[in-house]
Write a protein that holds these residues in place. Structure first.
Motif, short mmCIF file in Angstrom:
data_model
loop_
_atom_site.label_atom_id
_atom_site.label_comp_id
_atom_site.label_asym_id
_atom_site.label_seq_id
_atom_site.Cartn_x
_atom_site.Cartn_y
_atom_site.Cartn_z
N TYR A 195 42.32 5.59 19.61
CA TYR A 195 40.96 5.36 20.12
C TYR A 195 40.98 5.20 21.63
CZ TYR A 195 36.55 3.01 21.12
OH TYR A 195 35.34 2.66 21.67
N VAL A 238 31.20 11.03 18.55
CA VAL A 238 31.79 9.76 18.96
C VAL A 238 31.75 9.54 20.47
CG1 VAL A 238 33.86 8.31 18.90
CG2 VAL A 238 33.31 9.77 16.94
N ARG A 286 29.51 0.54 18.35
CA ARG A 286 29.12 1.72 17.58
C ARG A 286 30.14 2.84 17.74
NH1 ARG A 286 28.01 6.66 17.62
NH2 ARG A 286 28.34 6.80 19.83
N GLN A 287 30.67 3.01 18.95
CA GLN A 287 31.62 4.09 19.20
C GLN A 287 32.90 3.93 18.38
OE1 GLN A 287 33.65 4.41 23.07
NE2 GLN A 287 32.83 6.51 23.18
N LEU A 318 36.20 5.39 13.62
CA LEU A 318 36.82 5.10 12.33
C LEU A 318 36.27 5.98 11.22
CD1 LEU A 318 36.97 1.19 12.42
CD2 LEU A 318 38.87 2.80 12.73
N LEU A 319 34.96 6.17 11.21
CA LEU A 319 34.32 7.01 10.18
C LEU A 319 34.74 8.47 10.32
CD1 LEU A 319 30.76 5.41 10.09
CD2 LEU A 319 32.58 5.20 8.37
N VAL A 320 34.75 8.98 11.55
CA VAL A 320 35.18 10.36 11.79
C VAL A 320 36.64 10.52 11.39
CG1 VAL A 320 35.75 11.99 13.65
CG2 VAL A 320 33.46 10.99 13.51
N GLY A 371 38.35 8.76 9.22
CA GLY A 371 38.44 8.69 7.76
C GLY A 371 38.00 9.99 7.11
N PHE A 372 36.91 10.56 7.62
CA PHE A 372 36.43 11.84 7.09
C PHE A 372 37.45 12.95 7.34
CE2 PHE A 372 34.07 15.86 7.55
CZ PHE A 372 33.57 15.96 6.25
N LEU A 432 33.25 2.21 15.58
CA LEU A 432 32.89 2.42 14.18
C LEU A 432 32.77 3.91 13.88
CD1 LEU A 432 32.08 1.40 11.39
CD2 LEU A 432 29.73 1.21 12.23
N ALA A 433 32.12 4.66 14.76
CA ALA A 433 32.00 6.11 14.58
C ALA A 433 33.38 6.76 14.59
CB ALA A 433 31.11 6.71 15.66
N SER A 479 34.58 14.21 16.84
CA SER A 479 34.72 13.24 17.93
C SER A 479 33.97 13.71 19.16
CB SER A 479 36.20 13.04 18.29
OG SER A 479 36.86 12.37 17.25
#
Length: 142
Positions: free
Chosen positions: A130, A66, A14-15, A20-22, A24-25, A17-18, A62
Motif C-alpha cells: 500500500y 483506489v 477510504r483509500q 484491501l477490497l481491490v 482481495g478481488f 479500505l479500497a 487500483s
C-alpha cells in the motif's frame, strides 16, 4: 509508545479500505482463473499466468478506483506497480520460509506451521505494498 495520528490516518481511510477490497478481488480473480487455465496448461504454468492476470486486475482497479492519477503514463505506472509487486513477492517468500523453516520450529510451534507462516507472509506486504503504491507507483508528479 503511542501511534501518531499521521500513521493512523494513513491506514484508517477510504483509500486503504479500497486497496484491501481491490487486492482481495484481484486475489480471487487470480485463484479462480487458475482453475480455467489448468484446462489448457500445466498446474505450474497456470499458477504463473493466473498470478499475472490477478496482478493486471489489481493494477487496473487500483489505477481506476483506489489512487489518484499520478501524471505518468499507464505504462510507467504499470512498471512501477510491477516493481512493488516483486518486492512483495520477495517479502512473502522470505517471511514464510523463515517462519516455517526456522522461527516456528525453534519456538516449538508445529500446528499447521507452513499454513500459518504463509498467512503471515502474505499479510505483511499489505502494508508495504500500500505504501509503495501510494508513494512510488501512483504518487503524483510534482
Amino acid at each position: 509508545m503511542s501511534v501518531t495520528p499521521g500513521i493512523v490516518g494513513t491506514f484508517l481511510n477510504r483509500q486503504f479500505l479500497a486497496f484491501l477490497l481491490v487486492g482481495g478481488f484481484a486475489a480471487l480473480v487470480n485463484w479462480l482463473s487458475r482453475f480455467y487455465l489448468n484446462d489448457f496448461m500445466s498446474f505450474s504454468a497456470a499458477i504463473v499466468l493466473a498470478y499475472l492476470i490477478g496482478m493486471v486486475t489489481a493494477f487496473v482497479l487500483s489505477r481506476l478506483v483506489v489512487f489518484e492519477k499520478s501524471g505518468r503514463s499507464a505504462q510507467s505506472d504499470f512498471m512501477r506497480f510491477t516493481i512493488v509487486n516483486v518486492v512483495a513477492i520477495i517479502q512473502v517468500w522470505l517471511i514464510s520460509v523463515a517462519l516455517a523453516g526456522w522461527l516456528m520450529p525453534w519456538a516449538g510451534f508445529i500446528w499447521h506451521a507452513e499454513e500459518v507462516a504463509h498467512a503471515v507472509g502474505v499479510a505483511v506486504p499489505v502494508v508495504t505494498s500500500y505504501l509503495g503504491h501510494r508513494v512510488f507507483t501512483f504518487g503524483r508528479i510534482s
